[in-house]
Design a protein around this motif. Sequence first.
Motif, short mmCIF file in Angstrom:
data_model
loop_
_atom_site.label_atom_id
_atom_site.label_comp_id
_atom_site.label_asym_id
_atom_site.label_seq_id
_atom_site.Cartn_x
_atom_site.Cartn_y
_atom_site.Cartn_z
N GLY A 75 14.30 10.52 -19.68
CA GLY A 75 14.27 9.15 -19.18
C GLY A 75 15.46 8.30 -19.61
O GLY A 75 15.36 7.08 -19.65
N GLY A 81 16.96 7.44 -11.31
CA GLY A 81 16.61 8.72 -10.70
C GLY A 81 15.20 9.16 -11.04
O GLY A 81 14.52 9.81 -10.24
N SER A 136 27.25 10.73 -23.83
CA SER A 136 27.06 9.90 -25.03
C SER A 136 25.60 9.88 -25.47
O SER A 136 25.30 9.64 -26.62
CB SER A 136 27.52 8.47 -24.76
N SER A 137 24.72 10.15 -24.53
CA SER A 137 23.28 10.15 -24.81
C SER A 137 22.80 11.51 -25.31
O SER A 137 21.60 11.78 -25.31
CB SER A 137 22.53 9.79 -23.53
N GLY A 152 28.31 14.37 -17.22
CA GLY A 152 29.62 14.57 -17.81
C GLY A 152 29.62 14.06 -19.23
O GLY A 152 28.59 13.95 -19.87
N PHE A 328 27.32 1.44 -25.33
CA PHE A 328 26.25 0.82 -24.54
C PHE A 328 25.28 0.10 -25.46
O PHE A 328 24.91 -1.05 -25.22
CB PHE A 328 25.49 1.87 -23.71
C1 LIG Z 1 23.30 5.21 -23.98
C2 LIG Z 1 23.47 6.13 -22.84
C3 LIG Z 1 24.67 6.81 -22.70
C4 LIG Z 1 24.87 7.69 -21.64
N1 LIG Z 1 26.04 8.37 -21.58
C5 LIG Z 1 26.25 9.26 -20.57
C6 LIG Z 1 27.46 10.00 -20.48
O1 LIG Z 1 28.35 9.87 -21.30
N2 LIG Z 1 27.59 10.88 -19.45
C7 LIG Z 1 26.61 11.06 -18.53
O2 LIG Z 1 26.80 11.86 -17.64
N3 LIG Z 1 25.45 10.38 -18.60
C8 LIG Z 1 25.24 9.48 -19.58
N4 LIG Z 1 24.05 8.77 -19.64
C9 LIG Z 1 23.04 8.96 -18.57
C10 LIG Z 1 21.93 9.98 -18.87
O3 LIG Z 1 21.79 10.19 -20.25
C11 LIG Z 1 22.19 11.30 -18.17
O4 LIG Z 1 22.12 11.10 -16.76
C12 LIG Z 1 21.20 12.41 -18.54
O5 LIG Z 1 21.57 13.63 -17.96
C13 LIG Z 1 19.78 12.14 -18.11
O6 LIG Z 1 18.95 13.07 -18.76
P1 LIG Z 1 17.39 12.77 -18.97
O7 LIG Z 1 16.79 13.95 -19.59
O8 LIG Z 1 17.22 11.51 -19.70
O9 LIG Z 1 16.92 12.64 -17.47
P2 LIG Z 1 16.00 11.56 -16.74
O10 LIG Z 1 16.57 10.20 -16.89
O11 LIG Z 1 14.60 11.75 -17.19
O12 LIG Z 1 16.14 12.03 -15.27
C14 LIG Z 1 17.38 11.98 -14.61
C15 LIG Z 1 17.26 12.61 -13.23
O13 LIG Z 1 17.02 13.98 -13.39
C16 LIG Z 1 15.84 14.38 -12.73
N5 LIG Z 1 15.25 15.42 -13.58
C17 LIG Z 1 14.99 15.34 -14.91
N6 LIG Z 1 14.50 16.50 -15.35
C18 LIG Z 1 14.46 17.34 -14.29
C19 LIG Z 1 14.03 18.68 -14.12
N7 LIG Z 1 13.57 19.42 -15.11
N8 LIG Z 1 14.13 19.23 -12.87
C20 LIG Z 1 14.61 18.50 -11.84
N9 LIG Z 1 15.01 17.23 -11.96
C21 LIG Z 1 14.93 16.66 -13.17
C22 LIG Z 1 15.05 13.12 -12.57
O14 LIG Z 1 14.20 13.18 -11.44
C23 LIG Z 1 16.13 12.09 -12.40
O15 LIG Z 1 16.54 12.06 -11.06
C24 LIG Z 1 23.84 7.88 -20.69
C25 LIG Z 1 22.63 7.19 -20.83
C26 LIG Z 1 22.45 6.32 -21.87
C27 LIG Z 1 21.14 5.62 -21.98
#
Ligand SMILES: Cc1cc2nc3c(=O)[nH]c(=O)nc-3n(C[C@H](O)[C@H](O)[C@H](O)COP(=O)(O)OP(=O)(O)OC[C@H]3O[C@@H](n4cnc5c(N)ncnc54)[C@H](O)[C@@H]3O)c2cc1C
Lengths: 486, 407
Positions: A75, A81, A136-137, A152, A328
């Motif tokens: 999340g 998404g 970064s996350s 990325g 962030f």
């Molecule tokens: C402080 C901070 C810094 C960040 N820095 C970066 C960065 O440097 N680079 C970067 O690219 N992103 C960054 N992000 C964004 C985020 O962390 C990424 O997009 C990350 O990949 C999301 O992973 P999540 O597990 O939290 O996915 P979620 O937020 O839970 O879901 C993201 C998407 O993936 C889908 N999904 C999740 N799990 C599955 C699964 N098992 N099968 C199919 N679909 C799935 C969901 O439906 C959704 O569309 C950052 C976010 C924050 C809060």
Amino acid sequence: MPMAIEDLRQELTGLLGDRGLLTEWTQRRTYESDGLTGYRIVPALVALPEDVQQVVGVVRACARHGVPLVPRGAGTGLSGGALPHADGVLIALSRMRRIVEVDAANQRITVEPGVTNAQVSRAVAEHDLYYAPDPSSQVVCSIGGNVAENSGGAHCLKYGFTTHHVLACEVVLPDGEVVELGGPTLDAPGYDLRGVFVGSEGTLGIVTKVSLRLLRRPDAVRTLVADFPSPSAAGDAVSANIAAGIVPAAVEMMDNLAIQACEADAHAGFTLDAGAALIVELDGPAAECDAAFADVTRLCNENGATSIRIAGDASDRDLIWKGRKAAFAAMGRLSPDYFVQDGVIPRTRLGECLARIDEMAVEAGLRVANVFHAGDGNLHPLVLYTAADPEQAERAETLSRQIAELCVSFGGSLSGEHGIGADKACSMPTMFTADDLAVMDRVRAAFDPHGRCNPDKVFPTPRLCGERPGPYRPHPLESAGVIERM
Amino acid sequence: MTSTRSASPVAAAAVHRPGDLAAARDAVLAAREADANILVHGAGTKLGWGGRPAPGRNWHVVDTRGLNRLVRHDAGDMTASVQAGMPLRELQAQLAHAGQELAADPSRRARGATVGGVYAAGDGGPRRHHHGGVRDLVIGTTAVLADGTVARSGGDVIKNVAGYDLGKLWSGSLGTLGLVVEMTVRLHPLAEAARAVRVPAAADVATAIVLDLLASPAEPVAVEWSGGAGGGALLVGVEGRAAAVDAQVASVAAVARRHAATVEPVDGEPDVWDAWREAHAGEPGATVARAATRPGDLAAAADALDVAADGTSVGTTLHSHAGLGLHDAVLRGGDAAEHAAVAAAWRERIRAIGGSVVLRDRPAGVDEHVDPWGDPGSGRLLELMRSVKSALDPERRFAPGRFVGGI
Ligand SMILES: Cc1cc2nc3c(=O)[nH]c(=O)nc-3n(C[C@H](O)[C@H](O)[C@H](O)COP(=O)(O)OP(=O)(O)OC[C@H]3O[C@@H](n4cnc5c(N)ncnc54)[C@H](O)[C@@H]3O)c2cc1C
């Protein structure tokens, strides 16, 4: 509760037990948003499967009852998404966090989707290996989410994005069937559906197992922070480095607002009155690294660097990165709320684009902090606002959207890594023609003919964006006079 | 244009040679109007790959070599947009003026292999080890579908996640989904200096050296092995700054010496990479079978090939992108049935270690005994591939029969 959901609830309780199915409103509300907290919808049910069989069971049940499903990892997504569907099931993969297999000799690892990005590198550190994409996350975000977003990170300039590191995905298709896309080797025979799945934002199925390529830790790492009077001067230094044939592992830029916030948060030793700071990191064989590093230092000086700090050791380097990656979180010190965009522009147009963003911010009466992956032109403008002031919030949201669309008008992209999600779906027509989008939608339907997997994401729909189609944008080849509108 | 090409596998009722996107679309629509199938080719160096075209309709051929322009080269951003029919060799020559390249080095460049053809065939060369395949370097694609729809995906910037990455679909699709007209690619700086060393080593020792190289801090750009039952050799390339490549050579050599192997510099031999690269493509009359395994299965793949050919009149050599686990077996001598039998036996053994074998060029008659693609795995996966095919080409016009499972 609608009929279908009530039937589904009973069925899924049998499958997942009380622990695996959240039905109470207070519990479900915990999942109402992802990292884009401005969008909130409480899902009808939350399923927490523990293995692929349970995922199959949930997906099949949803298919039978015609109920939409939304996958979710940790999340942390920043484009909505994982925003739930009010009449759908949110499938959170956070309990599937086993490391299935480490094949150190062949530099591969297989994990379940709930494993965090940082855990992957930790699991193989003893073999001197690591997983290159580093959002970064990374301490929190899941590999499933990384695959879905094609995430990325700072080091993608040299090492590529998630898609370059995924060998195989086990996927539960929207009809509940399980397929393996890709395989343990490169070039599995047939269409590269693995390549299409990566970055599909949860709209083509649920990934339940991922095989990743690992890399050997580099021999040497060299890091510097160079201060510049302005972001555009720093941008010139980046261009000079790239023109000299240097491929840094990472090039990050922060403007003055971002420097102030990061410094207050992480005490990384950034210069508070610098107009912009560049973090440049090189890695690789020591002799290569040292030779290139001397050039980077020289080129930064030649392009007007006011001071250069070279990381003395690993802990100094870690501190610099801690400062950058805090960006962030640190914004809270400047403003109670912010919107972050992640549009991409051709790097050579950085100065021009930042100047335009400044003007737009002034026009909107808002502050915008900039911290971004300068090497590949991936901006992260942070539009600061106060949610308590709804009028200001609306202005901020508009500015934020306009900045993303500005990037497209500069020949770039709406998103470099955060994805389109619910946030930017309505801006997609600024980047793609109706035909382009229709073709993507055909591919989506090949995976998900009933449109039940993460609906209302990525693609603009009248329901989402109003009856009015998005602003018409000519096809690039149409502008070139090669084709006419068809 | 004088480049050679293999005899077309179809009898063409019409040949189209478009020079721009509008003409490319017209060509596709003309084929549709005539209710014909469409075979796309560039220099035709890979027309022997894939399954044999399905019988049925007439064929229209689209020769992409009129689409031969470098549309845009943004040296500062290190990207270029290029029409699909441009010979790779010509593209590289133009990019070299700016000290840049498309970091792809497949075989058959001298025969005019086109950028789009290399992309559609998913072909790559030794330097894929470091730079990834063409699919990893393409950042945007414009294609014409069978109904005339012009579809673009990706974009002009190297970092971009907006929309589906359909560029991955075109890669390796052998012209079965649509006509790729233009691609935008990521470029790399030309290296200041390059060195290579040859390390004589039989497959088992070579495997150990390859795994050690992967585990070492050396960053070779290419790790090749070539040989057979009688032994073989590794060829390892490094690139970088003039002042620093020698240090890289030294670290490669240190790894080899740990395995008591000798290290021979080959930098005096300018053609060494050409020879090794072209060897992957085999010679006329040979069968080329491409296996994919884990890198650590090089020796297993080489042994399996020896066992498969044992007792036949087929001679074999293995040319391997060893660091990637991609191996091309060249089969020569014997008749088509024997080639088929050796390929099938090799495939069975490679499958047992989790890999796959796909036939590339082969003489007439081989296909009567063995499917060039083999079994694509679970039925649902093949069904999904068919769904993707029919989503983009519902009337099955683009090269029916050429792809896996008869797609
Ligand atoms: C402080 C901070 C810094 C960040 N820095 C970066 C960065 O440097 N680079 C970067 O690219 N992103 C960054 N992000 C964004 C985020 O962390 C990424 O997009 C990350 O990949 C999301 O992973 P999540 O597990 O939290 O996915 P979620 O937020 O839970 O879901 C993201 C998407 O993936 C889908 N999904 C999740 N799990 C599955 C699964 N098992 N099968 C199919 N679909 C799935 C969901 O439906 C959704 O569309 C950052 C976010 C924050 C809060």
